[in-house]
Design a protein around this motif. Sequence first.
Motif, mmCIF file in Angstrom:
data_model
loop_
_atom_site.group_PDB
_atom_site.id
_atom_site.type_symbol
_atom_site.label_atom_id
_atom_site.label_comp_id
_atom_site.label_asym_id
_atom_site.label_seq_id
_atom_site.Cartn_x
_atom_site.Cartn_y
_atom_site.Cartn_z
ATOM 1 N N ARG A 184 0.876 -1.168 0.000
ATOM 2 C CA ARG A 184 0.000 0.000 0.000
ATOM 3 C C ARG A 184 0.901 1.201 0.000
ATOM 4 N N ARG A 185 0.698 2.061 -0.975
ATOM 5 C CA ARG A 185 1.601 3.182 -1.079
ATOM 6 C C ARG A 185 0.802 4.473 -1.059
ATOM 7 N N ALA A 186 1.249 5.394 -0.277
ATOM 8 C CA ALA A 186 0.534 6.656 -0.203
ATOM 9 C C ALA A 186 1.458 7.761 -0.669
ATOM 10 N N MET A 187 0.898 8.626 -1.508
ATOM 11 C CA MET A 187 1.706 9.737 -1.976
ATOM 12 C C MET A 187 0.940 11.021 -1.721
ATOM 13 N N HIS A 188 1.580 11.948 -1.057
ATOM 14 C CA HIS A 188 0.961 13.252 -0.811
ATOM 15 C C HIS A 188 1.810 14.317 -1.473
ATOM 16 N N HIS A 189 1.125 15.280 -2.089
ATOM 17 C CA HIS A 189 1.851 16.438 -2.601
ATOM 18 C C HIS A 189 1.485 17.629 -1.736
ATOM 19 N N VAL A 190 2.448 18.120 -1.019
ATOM 20 C CA VAL A 190 2.183 19.269 -0.163
ATOM 21 C C VAL A 190 2.678 20.526 -0.870
#
Lengths: 288, 285
Positions: free
Chosen positions: B131-137
């Motif tokens: 499970r991979r989570a990617m956030h762009h802040v």
Amino acid sequence: MQHSKTLYEKGLLKNLKMLTQRQYSNFKFVARLDQIKTFYTGIKALNFENNGKFQVSEDGLRVTVEEGNCVQANLYITASCFAEFHVVDMVTFGLNMNIISECLGLFAGIPCSLKMFYKGDGAPLVLVLHPNEEADISAECSIKTTNIDDVIDYNLDEESRTLNVVFVRGPALANIFQELNKAADELRITLSPRQPHFKIETLGVVKTETFVEVAKTSDMIMLFNCRDTTSACYRNTEMRLTHKALAAASKVAIKTDSSGLLEMHFMMQSEEQAEVYVQFYIMPLAEI
Amino acid sequence: MKFRAMMQDPEYMREFLYIVQTLSKLAKTCVMKISMDKVYFVANEESGSAAPLVWVEINPKLYFSEYTMQGVDSEHDPHIVLSVPTLNLGTALSLLRNNPCFCKLKLTNLQFPCLTVDIDATTKSSSDKSRRAMHHVPVDVIPRCDWPNFAVPVVPDCKLVLNMPSNRLIRGLIDKIKNLSPTIIFYATSSGEMNLVAETDMATITTRYQNLELRAINISEGDKDKEQIEASCSVDCKKTALFFSALQVPSNELSCGIVDDQLIHLEVNIRDGIAIHSKLPAVCV
């Protein structure tokens, strides 16, 4: 106050009046507690009004807080609770409850021992706190004291035919008060030898009502001694002042008679046999 | 401009999350200054608020398992300076609590500059699917001409620096004192004693710590002959309390440096190569 005295000499403390420099034996009141916890809980339970009245006699320490002429709360600690207790005659002084409460909580949650000193009229009350497990840390607080007026003595007539006494388990009673309508204005307490034996009702603004009835055979009742039916209304805001004491109580005694004056005793949980309790007197609302 | 960093040690990752959470309690945005040998986060809420000036110093070579950066084309000291919303970054990193395999930080340019947080949330223990989570802040890149306004604070030369005991005790203490007195005096001696003093009309409270470890001492000419060196400074109690209550890191080592009547410097050493600093200015009593 050895330590604060050096700080005064360095110019870090400016108020000489708050320092006590005389020898130990000249103190009018000296007391030592090995465990501060129960005392702190008791003081917190009374911290709903700023003016606290301290009365010390050979029997022990009594702290009184009053709200208007309707509620009086007393914290009693018998002399035997103290590891050391020394008082000259009868000593009385007034203190700000909020300040003593903050001072006692300086080492929040950590077992502490406490020493109290009081030199006499106009002198501050000095508290010295030592965490039990940290030898290198200590705190000294000196709190300004004031003179106090006499404390009103409330009394229920022990001989009265209508005196009703009930002992209840503290946590169970605390649960009941949690379930009652907190927004209610008034609260009626009925004690009766017949059913319902013990009833608490709330009356809300828009005539909403909730009530709880407890039979005298219930597990939460430890003693039930009612001769006649008594019933009186109390202001809910005043009843709620007891909640901190109730939360810490292992046993609660409820006493009232036909006059409606309500006396509640909250026995504080304490490991030893020591007697620490908080007592509340609450005046009833006039029946219309 | 290029920035990539990767963390793999679960303990380091959790610490990183705690640090960002600490910053988010102090300021809405913080300045992130990236260079070859240091990464700084500076939280400096605009004047008027009670929040103290806090900055975090990270040595990327010790802290990140992979670290590459290319700063703006200055040959001697390449830098990247970003303004980062602390709360958003904290949310993006919140998965770090669950012992993920790795966490990558990247500076990317989608339609606007972003700090991309890429977390592989497969826990090491369980064998479930990746499970991979990617956030762009979204972040603001601060142009070079504005850099002088975002300089990293300097650790002051303190007269005395003492190592203080556990944060838990002192946090509770200052929290209580702040309800009684607006200011608190720190008074230290070279014999390893630290006093916290608060005085009002109603009460005088002094707390004494003894046998503390002396970490540094600067003796001036005038003090050379003295048996004991002393330093004291009075600071705003609310500010101090806020620093301690914001700290989300289980800290073991806290040091407190005093410059007479000027400032107090608090430093929390989390481990080698990573520390949280705060400077509290003196106030008049």
